[in-house]
Design an enzyme around this catalytic site. Sequence first.
Site, short mmCIF file in Angstrom:
data_model
loop_
_atom_site.label_atom_id
_atom_site.label_comp_id
_atom_site.label_asym_id
_atom_site.label_seq_id
_atom_site.Cartn_x
_atom_site.Cartn_y
_atom_site.Cartn_z
N HIS A 1 -8.96 -25.99 15.34
CA HIS A 1 -9.37 -24.87 16.19
C HIS A 1 -10.80 -25.10 16.64
O HIS A 1 -11.59 -25.68 15.90
CB HIS A 1 -9.28 -23.54 15.41
CG HIS A 1 -9.28 -22.34 16.29
ND1 HIS A 1 -10.43 -21.74 16.74
CD2 HIS A 1 -8.26 -21.63 16.83
CE1 HIS A 1 -10.12 -20.71 17.51
NE2 HIS A 1 -8.80 -20.62 17.59
N GLU B 1 -1.09 -20.43 15.61
CA GLU B 1 0.14 -20.81 16.32
C GLU B 1 1.19 -21.35 15.35
O GLU B 1 2.38 -21.26 15.62
CB GLU B 1 -0.16 -21.89 17.38
CG GLU B 1 -1.35 -21.61 18.26
CD GLU B 1 -1.10 -20.51 19.27
OE1 GLU B 1 -0.08 -19.83 19.15
OE2 GLU B 1 -1.95 -20.33 20.16
N1 COA Z 1 -4.08 -33.04 14.91
C1 COA Z 1 -4.65 -34.23 14.72
N2 COA Z 1 -5.95 -34.48 14.94
C2 COA Z 1 -6.70 -33.46 15.39
C3 COA Z 1 -6.16 -32.18 15.60
C4 COA Z 1 -4.79 -31.98 15.33
N3 COA Z 1 -4.22 -30.82 15.52
N4 COA Z 1 -7.14 -31.35 16.04
C5 COA Z 1 -8.25 -32.09 16.12
N5 COA Z 1 -8.00 -33.36 15.71
C6 COA Z 1 -8.94 -34.47 15.64
C7 COA Z 1 -9.16 -35.08 17.02
O1 COA Z 1 -8.25 -36.13 17.28
C8 COA Z 1 -10.58 -35.56 16.93
O2 COA Z 1 -10.58 -36.81 16.26
P1 COA Z 1 -11.44 -38.06 16.80
O3 COA Z 1 -12.86 -37.56 16.74
O4 COA Z 1 -11.11 -39.13 15.83
O5 COA Z 1 -10.97 -38.28 18.20
C9 COA Z 1 -11.26 -34.54 16.02
O6 COA Z 1 -10.21 -33.94 15.25
C10 COA Z 1 -11.98 -33.46 16.83
O7 COA Z 1 -11.13 -32.97 17.84
P2 COA Z 1 -11.62 -32.05 19.06
O8 COA Z 1 -10.62 -32.13 20.16
O9 COA Z 1 -13.04 -32.36 19.39
O10 COA Z 1 -11.59 -30.65 18.40
P3 COA Z 1 -11.62 -29.28 19.17
O11 COA Z 1 -12.35 -28.33 18.32
O12 COA Z 1 -12.09 -29.42 20.56
O13 COA Z 1 -10.06 -28.96 19.25
C11 COA Z 1 -7.98 -27.89 19.37
C12 COA Z 1 -9.48 -27.76 19.01
C13 COA Z 1 -7.29 -26.58 19.02
C14 COA Z 1 -7.86 -28.15 20.88
C15 COA Z 1 -7.37 -29.07 18.58
O14 COA Z 1 -7.57 -28.90 17.21
C16 COA Z 1 -5.89 -29.28 18.90
O15 COA Z 1 -5.56 -29.93 19.90
N6 COA Z 1 -4.96 -28.73 18.05
C17 COA Z 1 -3.54 -28.84 18.30
C18 COA Z 1 -3.08 -27.82 19.31
C19 COA Z 1 -3.06 -26.40 18.77
O16 COA Z 1 -2.61 -26.15 17.67
N7 COA Z 1 -3.59 -25.47 19.59
C20 COA Z 1 -3.62 -24.07 19.26
C21 COA Z 1 -5.01 -23.62 18.94
S1 COA Z 1 -5.04 -21.92 18.44
#
Ligand code: COA
Length: 378
Positions: free
Chosen positions: A264, A319
């Site tokens: 998140h 979610e």
């Molecule tokens: N599964 C696997 N790896 C994940 C992950 C997940 N759900 N969420 C984050 N990571 C990893 C990324 O690959 C990244 O790794 P890297 O630095 O080696 O590339 C690291 O964690 C940071 O990710 P980042 O995209 O910068 O984090 P964020 O805070 O911007 O992302 C989300 C937040 C929600 C977009 C992300 O966690 C995600 O895509 N989750 C899955 C979708 C989801 O459940 N969405 C609903 C949210 S309520």
Amino acid sequence: MTDSPPADAPTEPTLPVARPYSPGLEGVVAGETSLSYIDGAAGRLLYRGYRIGDLVERGTYAAVAHLLWTGEWDAGQRLPTAEIPRPVMDVLRALPSEAKPMDALRTAVSAWGSTQELPWPPTVEQARALTAFSPSALAAFARLRSGKDPIDPDPSLDLTTGFLYQLTGERPDPGTARALDAYFIVGAEHSFNASTFTARVITSTRSDVASAVAGAIGTMKGPLHGGAPSEVVDQLAQVGSVEHAEEWVRDALARGERLMGFGHRVYRAYDPRAAALRKVAEGMEHKPDWLQMAIEVEDVALRVLAEKHPERPLRTNVEYYAAPVLMGVGLAPDLFPATFSLARHAGWTAHALEQAANNRLIRPDVNYVGPEERDLPG
Ligand code: COA
């Protein structure tokens, strides 16, 4: 044509120097709210100071919506679904059956606005009327697209029970109704997310609450905002069984995929909404078979994510458990985002009220990065 300045003349001032800019407005404080407070580090979410876990355990969506709109806690509040005005029903009937439910809901809200007097400033009555209308509209669309007649609201039922009744034609058992109500409570409000900000911008122009909510639905339609629970369903279907969970999770991460329902932008601790929904899902009378699998897959996923990303806490988000609850109450996965939007009506409309109560047109600055002033060619 201007004459060339003499060689020793002071140079013309260039365009103003850019001021610091934060892409996506990340970290920018763009308002003040007393509606909800998110503490991502500790995994806390409060609506008007009340803990989300307590609201799910002891409240109803009707009471929570009233709390958001008025600041008053009244556990006895009722909020039945509302009739669909005839012109809106005509619009719903005219939509193609393959229309996306989010498009249908946005269109219905817009059409509803054209049938109402919605004078400025927005009121609790307007917020309540729109929040009560939209579940009827989504249920009607879901029936019309599969060739069935819409069902009239039953005023003896509360909003989430009424929505399920108007969708299926059957009154849900109390456990099922309770589960959907809990989902609506956790989905009701989440501070300055993109759709809520949209609703506030629209309200700040002194536009009406239907326009604010129609715009907010358009924002929530984007996959970066409202799309994850149906992807959780797909992913669990791919896992297939608990024995394959570890292998599947490792392979998915090795392919560079993300595990849906984890991580998140704000929460670093376990999302308190996920914890509350997991409890409710476990208490459901007709648990989907794969709820137990979801629980066990979660353990594996958390363990493997911690191993792969020791630097970044990746925990379960709302979610993940929204998926079993929404599947468990019998909703088709393509209705998930629109159902989330129904729940968020309370928050969007509460933000419209809060914006209007202390309104200032939202009009930020932008750094111009185009060419300097110049003459047209020729
Ligand atoms: N599964 C696997 N790896 C994940 C992950 C997940 N759900 N969420 C984050 N990571 C990893 C990324 O690959 C990244 O790794 P890297 O630095 O080696 O590339 C690291 O964690 C940071 O990710 P980042 O995209 O910068 O984090 P964020 O805070 O911007 O992302 C989300 C937040 C929600 C977009 C992300 O966690 C995600 O895509 N989750 C899955 C979708 C989801 O459940 N969405 C609903 C949210 S309520």
